[in-house]
Scaffold this motif. Structure first.
Motif, PDB file in Angstrom:
ATOM      1  N   ARG A 236       0.826  -1.199   0.000  1.00 45.92           N
ATOM      2  CA  ARG A 236       0.000   0.000   0.000  1.00 45.92           C
ATOM      3  C   ARG A 236       0.869   1.261   0.000  1.00 45.92           C
ATOM      4  NH1 ARG A 236      -0.803   3.971   3.088  1.00 45.92           N
ATOM      5  NH2 ARG A 236      -2.763   5.106   3.281  1.00 45.92           N
ATOM      6  N   ALA A 237       1.884   1.288   0.897  1.00 45.73           N
ATOM      7  CA  ALA A 237       2.697   2.496   1.081  1.00 45.73           C
ATOM      8  C   ALA A 237       3.557   2.805  -0.143  1.00 45.73           C
ATOM      9  CB  ALA A 237       3.589   2.335   2.314  1.00 45.73           C
ATOM     10  N   GLY A 238       4.082   1.761  -0.807  1.00 37.14           N
ATOM     11  CA  GLY A 238       4.924   1.993  -1.974  1.00 37.14           C
ATOM     12  C   GLY A 238       4.184   2.708  -3.098  1.00 37.14           C
ATOM     13  N   PRO A 239       3.121   2.093  -3.643  1.00 38.24           N
ATOM     14  CA  PRO A 239       2.344   2.773  -4.689  1.00 38.24           C
ATOM     15  C   PRO A 239       1.731   4.089  -4.221  1.00 38.24           C
ATOM     16  CG  PRO A 239       1.837   0.435  -4.647  1.00 38.24           C
ATOM     17  CD  PRO A 239       2.664   0.712  -3.430  1.00 38.24           C
ATOM     18  N   ASN A 240       1.306   4.127  -2.945  1.00 43.59           N
ATOM     19  CA  ASN A 240       0.723   5.358  -2.415  1.00 43.59           C
ATOM     20  C   ASN A 240       1.736   6.495  -2.431  1.00 43.59           C
ATOM     21  OD1 ASN A 240       0.314   7.194   0.206  1.00 43.59           O
ATOM     22  ND2 ASN A 240      -1.693   6.493  -0.481  1.00 43.59           N
ATOM     23  N   THR A 241       2.971   6.201  -2.005  1.00 36.96           N
ATOM     24  CA  THR A 241       4.025   7.221  -2.007  1.00 36.96           C
ATOM     25  C   THR A 241       4.338   7.672  -3.426  1.00 36.96           C
ATOM     26  OG1 THR A 241       5.007   6.271   0.001  1.00 36.96           O
ATOM     27  CG2 THR A 241       6.386   7.743  -1.299  1.00 36.96           C
ATOM     28  N   ILE A 242       4.448   6.699  -4.341  1.00 36.68           N
ATOM     29  CA  ILE A 242       4.774   7.025  -5.730  1.00 36.68           C
ATOM     30  C   ILE A 242       3.697   7.913  -6.352  1.00 36.68           C
ATOM     31  CG2 ILE A 242       5.040   6.055  -8.050  1.00 36.68           C
ATOM     32  CD1 ILE A 242       6.314   3.578  -6.670  1.00 36.68           C
ATOM     33  N   LEU A 243       2.431   7.490  -6.225  1.00 38.92           N
ATOM     34  CA  LEU A 243       1.329   8.252  -6.822  1.00 38.92           C
ATOM     35  C   LEU A 243       1.168   9.618  -6.160  1.00 38.92           C
ATOM     36  CD1 LEU A 243      -1.292   5.393  -7.223  1.00 38.92           C
ATOM     37  CD2 LEU A 243      -0.049   6.546  -9.052  1.00 38.92           C
ATOM     38  N   THR A 244       1.329   9.655  -4.841  1.00 40.72           N
ATOM     39  CA  THR A 244       1.167  10.921  -4.120  1.00 40.72           C
ATOM     40  C   THR A 244       2.240  11.924  -4.509  1.00 40.72           C
ATOM     41  OG1 THR A 244       0.122   9.843  -2.217  1.00 40.72           O
ATOM     42  CG2 THR A 244       1.095  12.007  -1.846  1.00 40.72           C
ATOM     43  N   MET A 245       3.504  11.515  -4.445  1.00 41.09           N
ATOM     44  CA  MET A 245       4.595  12.464  -4.694  1.00 41.09           C
ATOM     45  C   MET A 245       4.638  12.911  -6.152  1.00 41.09           C
ATOM     46  SD  MET A 245       5.408  12.722  -1.633  1.00 41.09           S
ATOM     47  CE  MET A 245       6.522  14.083  -1.955  1.00 41.09           C
ATOM     48  N   ILE A 246       4.413  11.984  -7.083  1.00 43.39           N
ATOM     49  CA  ILE A 246       4.401  12.381  -8.499  1.00 43.39           C
ATOM     50  C   ILE A 246       3.239  13.328  -8.770  1.00 43.39           C
ATOM     51  CG2 ILE A 246       4.036  11.547 -10.858  1.00 43.39           C
ATOM     52  CD1 ILE A 246       5.648   9.096 -10.186  1.00 43.39           C
ATOM     53  N   SER A 247       2.069  13.016  -8.198  1.00 44.30           N
ATOM     54  CA  SER A 247       0.897  13.884  -8.393  1.00 44.30           C
ATOM     55  C   SER A 247       1.147  15.279  -7.821  1.00 44.30           C
ATOM     56  CB  SER A 247      -0.336  13.267  -7.733  1.00 44.30           C
ATOM     57  OG  SER A 247      -0.666  12.041  -8.341  1.00 44.30           O
ATOM     58  N   VAL A 248       1.713  15.327  -6.622  1.00 42.45           N
ATOM     59  CA  VAL A 248       1.998  16.627  -6.002  1.00 42.45           C
ATOM     60  C   VAL A 248       2.971  17.436  -6.853  1.00 42.45           C
ATOM     61  CG1 VAL A 248       3.138  17.730  -4.031  1.00 42.45           C
ATOM     62  CG2 VAL A 248       1.483  15.914  -3.650  1.00 42.45           C
ATOM     63  N   GLU A 249       4.028  16.777  -7.304  1.00 41.54           N
ATOM     64  CA  GLU A 249       5.037  17.473  -8.117  1.00 41.54           C
ATOM     65  C   GLU A 249       4.425  17.991  -9.417  1.00 41.54           C
ATOM     66  OE1 GLU A 249       8.080  18.206  -7.343  1.00 41.54           O
ATOM     67  OE2 GLU A 249       9.025  16.652  -6.117  1.00 41.54           O
ATOM     68  N   GLN A 250       3.652  17.145 -10.095  1.00 44.44           N
ATOM     69  CA  GLN A 250       3.086  17.544 -11.379  1.00 44.44           C
ATOM     70  C   GLN A 250       2.024  18.635 -11.209  1.00 44.44           C
ATOM     71  OE1 GLN A 250       4.308  16.463 -14.385  1.00 44.44           O
ATOM     72  NE2 GLN A 250       5.833  15.551 -13.033  1.00 44.44           N
ATOM     73  N   LEU A 251       1.200  18.526 -10.175  1.00 39.54           N
ATOM     74  CA  LEU A 251       0.188  19.551  -9.924  1.00 39.54           C
ATOM     75  C   LEU A 251       0.825  20.876  -9.541  1.00 39.54           C
ATOM     76  CD1 LEU A 251      -2.455  17.434  -7.970  1.00 39.54           C
ATOM     77  CD2 LEU A 251      -2.780  18.511 -10.207  1.00 39.54           C
ATOM     78  N   GLN A 252       1.920  20.802  -8.794  1.00 40.85           N
ATOM     79  CA  GLN A 252       2.614  22.037  -8.417  1.00 40.85           C
ATOM     80  C   GLN A 252       3.210  22.719  -9.652  1.00 40.85           C
ATOM     81  OE1 GLN A 252       6.046  21.566  -5.888  1.00 40.85           O
ATOM     82  NE2 GLN A 252       5.850  23.628  -5.059  1.00 40.85           N
ATOM     83  N   GLN A 253       3.815  21.925 -10.524  1.00 40.45           N
ATOM     84  CA  GLN A 253       4.371  22.497 -11.758  1.00 40.45           C
ATOM     85  C   GLN A 253       3.273  23.099 -12.628  1.00 40.45           C
ATOM     86  OE1 GLN A 253       6.829  19.570 -13.755  1.00 40.45           O
ATOM     87  NE2 GLN A 253       7.999  19.123 -11.903  1.00 40.45           N
ATOM     88  N   PHE A 254       2.126  22.415 -12.692  1.00 39.02           N
ATOM     89  CA  PHE A 254       0.997  22.932 -13.458  1.00 39.02           C
ATOM     90  C   PHE A 254       0.513  24.248 -12.870  1.00 39.02           C
ATOM     91  CE2 PHE A 254      -3.616  23.317 -13.972  1.00 39.02           C
ATOM     92  CZ  PHE A 254      -3.753  23.207 -15.348  1.00 39.02           C
ATOM     93  N   TYR A 255       0.423  24.294 -11.539  1.00 44.97           N
ATOM     94  CA  TYR A 255      -0.061  25.511 -10.887  1.00 44.97           C
ATOM     95  C   TYR A 255       0.900  26.683 -11.130  1.00 44.97           C
ATOM     96  CZ  TYR A 255      -1.227  28.810  -7.193  1.00 44.97           C
ATOM     97  OH  TYR A 255      -1.543  29.944  -6.506  1.00 44.97           O
ATOM     98  N   LEU A 256       2.207  26.424 -10.948  1.00 45.71           N
ATOM     99  CA  LEU A 256       3.189  27.494 -11.123  1.00 45.71           C
ATOM    100  C   LEU A 256       3.232  27.988 -12.580  1.00 45.71           C
ATOM    101  CD1 LEU A 256       6.130  26.125  -8.943  1.00 45.71           C
ATOM    102  CD2 LEU A 256       4.567  28.005  -8.401  1.00 45.71           C
ATOM    103  N   LYS A 257       3.000  27.069 -13.512  1.00 46.77           N
ATOM    104  CA  LYS A 257       3.051  27.438 -14.927  1.00 46.77           C
ATOM    105  C   LYS A 257       1.888  28.319 -15.317  1.00 46.77           C
ATOM    106  CE  LYS A 257       3.292  25.431 -19.581  1.00 46.77           C
ATOM    107  NZ  LYS A 257       3.383  24.155 -20.355  1.00 46.77           N
TER     108      LYS A 257
END
Length: 260
Positions: A236-257
């Motif tokens: 649970r924690a492995g995929p959760n960490t991967i999906l969470t951190m990638i989503s946060v990074e991509q959403l942050q880049q989208f927001y800043l752009k």
């Protein structure tokens, strides 16, 4: 995976036995009991911890301070986890109660329809303070989980980028979050096991504290019991960490752009 992990932590059953028992008694839906509480926990706990963590990092960068080292990353992650877990403890409590409810004697089962019903019932029968039962071990677990998870993620990204072979992209985020999830799972599972036992406590006397529960588990079931449920935990924690951190990074880049 949360359902399997929690039931393994509150029993002596193996992962296969827990899954077979769930499928045999109530079918596939029994593995998704407590889903509403799990979602509520993510909405309250995860958004807070990630928001606080990123805000603190942004503050450090805006003040032109030195790049945080691993110890500083751990400190920021621990503080973020403590704040987020305090806010998310009621949802966490509801999730534990809903998942372990079917293993109680029939007279003690609550059969909550959803997390809101569970929270209202706990407040009505035990008082509003009871919603934060297990808050201290939950905050202790969150401090370890976030301190290790977020600091390892940030530090791994920096180390890999410093080699010159990686750049800021999804692949780098994937590698960093996968490693972060493994380290976090290994270190935090004993605390998670103790927290679950405290929240599931049904004896008439007060449960021991976090470290008292850890010692109790070691004395009665040996130290290896602290890592019971590691496979579903990391699954649970492995995929959760991967999906969470990638989503946060991509959403942050989208927001800043587009909005930053």
């Amino acid at each position: 995976m949360d359902v399997v992990k929690l039931r393994m932590q509150t029993s002596t059953l193996s992962m296969s036995h827990v899954v077979k028992d769930a499928l045999r008694t109530k079918g596939l839906r029994d593995l998704y009991v407590g889903l509403s509480a799990s979602l509520l926990r993510q909405i309250t706990y995860t958004t807070t911890r990630l928001g606080v963590y990123q805000s603190l990092l942004d503050f450090i960068e805006s003040e032109h301070l030195d790049r945080p080292n691993y110890v500083a990353f751990i400190g920021i992650g621990m503080l973020s986890g403590i704040i987020g877990s305090f806010i998310g403890t009621p949802a966490d409590l509801a999730m534990v109660k809903m998942i372990t409810d079917s293993k109680l004697p029939p007279a003690q089962q609550r059969n909550y329809r959803n997390a809101i019903v569970a929270l209202l019932d706990i407040r009505r029968s035990e008082g509003i303070v009871a919603l934060w039962r297990g808050a201290m071990p939950t905050m202790g677990r969150a401090a370890i989980v976030n301190g290790i998870q977020l600091s390892t993620y940030s530090s791994t990204k920096i180390l890999l980028k410093d080699t010159g072979y990686f750049q800021e992209d999804v692949f780098l985020q994937f590698i960093s979050s996968m490693f972060s999830g493994f380290v976090m799972s290994t270190i935090s599972l004993p605390v998670d096991a103790a927290k679950t036992r405290i929240m599931h406590w049904s004896e008439p006397y007060k449960p021991p504290g976090l470290f008292g529960m850890i010692l109790k588990i070691i004395k009665s079931e040996k130290m290896i019991a602290l890592w019971r449920g590691f496979l579903p935990y990391y699954s649970r924690a492995g995929p959760n960490t991967i999906l969470t951190m990638i989503s946060v990074e991509q959403l942050q880049q989208f927001y800043l752009k587009y909005f930053g």
